[in-house]
Write an enzyme that holds these catalytic residues in place. Structure first.
Site, PDB file in Angstrom:
ATOM      1  N   PRO A  49       0.877  -1.132   0.005  1.00 21.30           N
ATOM      2  CA  PRO A  49       0.062   0.049  -0.008  1.00 21.30           C
ATOM      3  C   PRO A  49       0.820   1.315  -0.047  1.00 21.30           C
ATOM      4  CG  PRO A  49       0.092  -1.012   2.267  1.00 21.30           C
ATOM      5  CD  PRO A  49       0.913  -1.679   1.367  1.00 21.30           C
ATOM      6  N   MET A  50       0.838   2.130  -1.248  1.00 14.01           N
ATOM      7  CA  MET A  50       1.633   3.285  -1.255  1.00 14.01           C
ATOM      8  C   MET A  50       0.839   4.462  -1.338  1.00 14.01           C
ATOM      9  SD  MET A  50       4.958   1.661  -3.440  1.00 14.01           S
ATOM     10  CE  MET A  50       3.845   1.009  -4.617  1.00 14.01           C
TER      11      MET A  50
ATOM     12  N   CYS B 173       3.713   3.622   8.486  1.00 18.05           N
ATOM     13  CA  CYS B 173       4.020   4.617   7.756  1.00 18.05           C
ATOM     14  C   CYS B 173       5.092   5.556   8.497  1.00 18.05           C
ATOM     15  CB  CYS B 173       2.697   5.304   7.433  1.00 18.05           C
ATOM     16  SG  CYS B 173       3.077   6.959   6.535  1.00 18.05           S
TER      17      CYS B 173
ATOM     18  N   LYS C 189       0.597  -4.279   8.633  1.00  9.45           N
ATOM     19  CA  LYS C 189       1.623  -4.124   8.133  1.00  9.45           C
ATOM     20  C   LYS C 189       2.561  -2.991   9.136  1.00  9.45           C
ATOM     21  CE  LYS C 189       4.158  -2.549   4.085  1.00  9.45           C
ATOM     22  NZ  LYS C 189       4.982  -1.149   4.525  1.00  9.45           N
TER      23      LYS C 189
ATOM     24  N   GLY D 128      11.108  -4.606   1.675  1.00  8.58           N
ATOM     25  CA  GLY D 128      12.106  -3.982   1.955  1.00  8.58           C
ATOM     26  C   GLY D 128      13.194  -4.406   0.795  1.00  8.58           C
ATOM     27  N   ASP D 129      13.755  -3.405  -0.047  1.00  6.89           N
ATOM     28  CA  ASP D 129      14.933  -3.705  -1.072  1.00  6.89           C
ATOM     29  C   ASP D 129      14.541  -4.662  -2.014  1.00  6.89           C
ATOM     30  OD1 ASP D 129      16.049  -1.530   0.434  1.00  6.89           O
ATOM     31  OD2 ASP D 129      17.390  -3.059   1.381  1.00  6.89           O
TER      32      ASP D 129
ATOM     33  N   GLY E 228       7.168  -2.815  -3.016  1.00  6.07           N
ATOM     34  CA  GLY E 228       6.607  -1.227  -3.028  1.00  6.07           C
ATOM     35  C   GLY E 228       7.107  -0.408  -4.107  1.00  6.07           C
ATOM     36  N   ARG E 229       8.139   0.223  -3.690  1.00  8.05           N
ATOM     37  CA  ARG E 229       8.865   1.233  -4.626  1.00  8.05           C
ATOM     38  C   ARG E 229       9.296   0.495  -5.801  1.00  8.05           C
ATOM     39  NH1 ARG E 229      13.560   3.588  -1.031  1.00  8.05           N
ATOM     40  NH2 ARG E 229      13.366   1.293  -0.057  1.00  8.05           N
TER      41      ARG E 229
END
Length: 329
Positions: free
Chosen positions: A18-19, A102, A141, A205-206, A228-229
């Protein structure tokens, strides 16, 4: 087989994180098309939901083709979060997810998101109330802790499991790290090795390549990966990871024709869903990644991220298709 409640997610699911201003219906449609197994909405303010704020309510929009889909909420008041959870559940998601991760100041410094990691007792009490308020699986999360001195992730997962959550996604950084430094997945391995933990644990993450995805899957033993990113402007990453898991081979990167097709589809849905002004604005963060690796693209990127006209952006994308025809990524 990984299950959340009655949801069967396969042997090793890939989740879209979720972003905020990213994981909206237009973007989720592309990630679903490209292999995401479970997706979540942008985080939704509990106060916004209980006050019927238009921006918060719009984020409840979910579509049948997205299933399974989770709605994520955040807030710092137990009563508001309980009431917001009931409102979110009425929208018909498969999962209700709580944002305890967050790190941004406007959220965390008000005791919501990762801010609640400074008050584990309140986190547990809030979660218990939310679980009682809805009839669908509740997931969480979170992050490792607020900083290096407050990493209590083992205790957090045990206690949240005890009050009824059915899965947890852990970003392997502290709040203080934000998105910097290396994600510390060894803590996730410790959670997975804890004999008390029986709910699915997803790592975040990563994860930015199929090779790293496979390495982390094998090394840390998590039940799935949340991405995510690395998916921003690159929804193909889900199928690329799955293909690598199955074959050991890397898929070739999407060619220019495919990148243009997906960028246009994303743009069209974004404008349709949010209106031209906001739809164009929120597409801007994606163009760099859609065309990453294309030489001499900067002038076109500048035009794409400054244009305020839908037809103009479409024409620019058509021009990119002609000017860079045959370019390999």
């Amino acid at each position: 087989m990984i299950k959340i409640g009655d949801l069967n997610l396969g042997d090793f699911p890939l989740l879209l994180a979720p972003m905020e201003d990213v994981s909206d219906p237009p973007f989720r449609a592309l990630c679903k098309e490209n292999g995401a197994d479970l997706m979540f909405t942008e985080f939704i303010s509990s106060e916004g939901l209980i006050r019927d704020a238009a921006k918060s309510v719009q984020k409840l929009d979910i579509y049948e083709y997205e299933r399974p889909i989770g709605i994520q909420i955040f807030g710092n008041e137990i009563a508001s979060m309980r009431d917001a959870a009931a409102i979110a559940a009425e929208a018909g998601p498969d999962i209700l997810d709580i944002n305890y991760g967050c790190p941004v100041n406007k959220v965390a410094c008000k005791g919501a998101g990762a801010g609640i990691l400074l008050d584990i007792d309140k986190m547990v009490a809030m979660t218990a109330e939310i679980v009682k308020a809805v009839d669908i699986p509740v997931t969480v999360k979170t992050r490792l802790g607020w900083d290096d001195h407050t990493i209590r992730i083992q205790e957090v997962v045990e206690r949240l499991q005890d009050v009824g959550i059915q899965a947890i996604s852990i970003h392997a950084r502290t709040r203080k790290q934000m998105y910097k430094g290396e994600a510390r997945w060894e803590y996730l391995a410790e959670v997975k090795n804890n004999p008390r933990i029986h709910i699915p644990v997803f790592g975040n993450g990563d994860i930015d390549s199929p090779q790293r995805a496979k390495d982390y899957k094998n090394r840390y033993g998590v039940d799935g990966l949340m991405i995510g990113r690395a998916s921003i402007g690159y929804p193909w990453i889900f199928n690329e990871i799955k293909h690598y898991f199955q074959t050991g081979d890397l898929l070739p990167p999407p060619d220019l024709e495919e990148r243009i097709r997906v960028a246009k589809k994303h743009l069209d849905f974004s404008v349709q869903w949010k209106g031209e002004k906001l739809g164009l604005l929120e597409m801007r963060r994606h163009y760099t990644n859609y065309f990453r690796g294309m030489p001499h693209f900067k002038p076109y990127r500048t035009e794409l991220v400054t244009s305020e006209n839908y037809q103009e952006v479409c024409q620019l994308l058509d021009e990119v298709a002609k000017v860079f025809e045959g370019v390999e990524f």
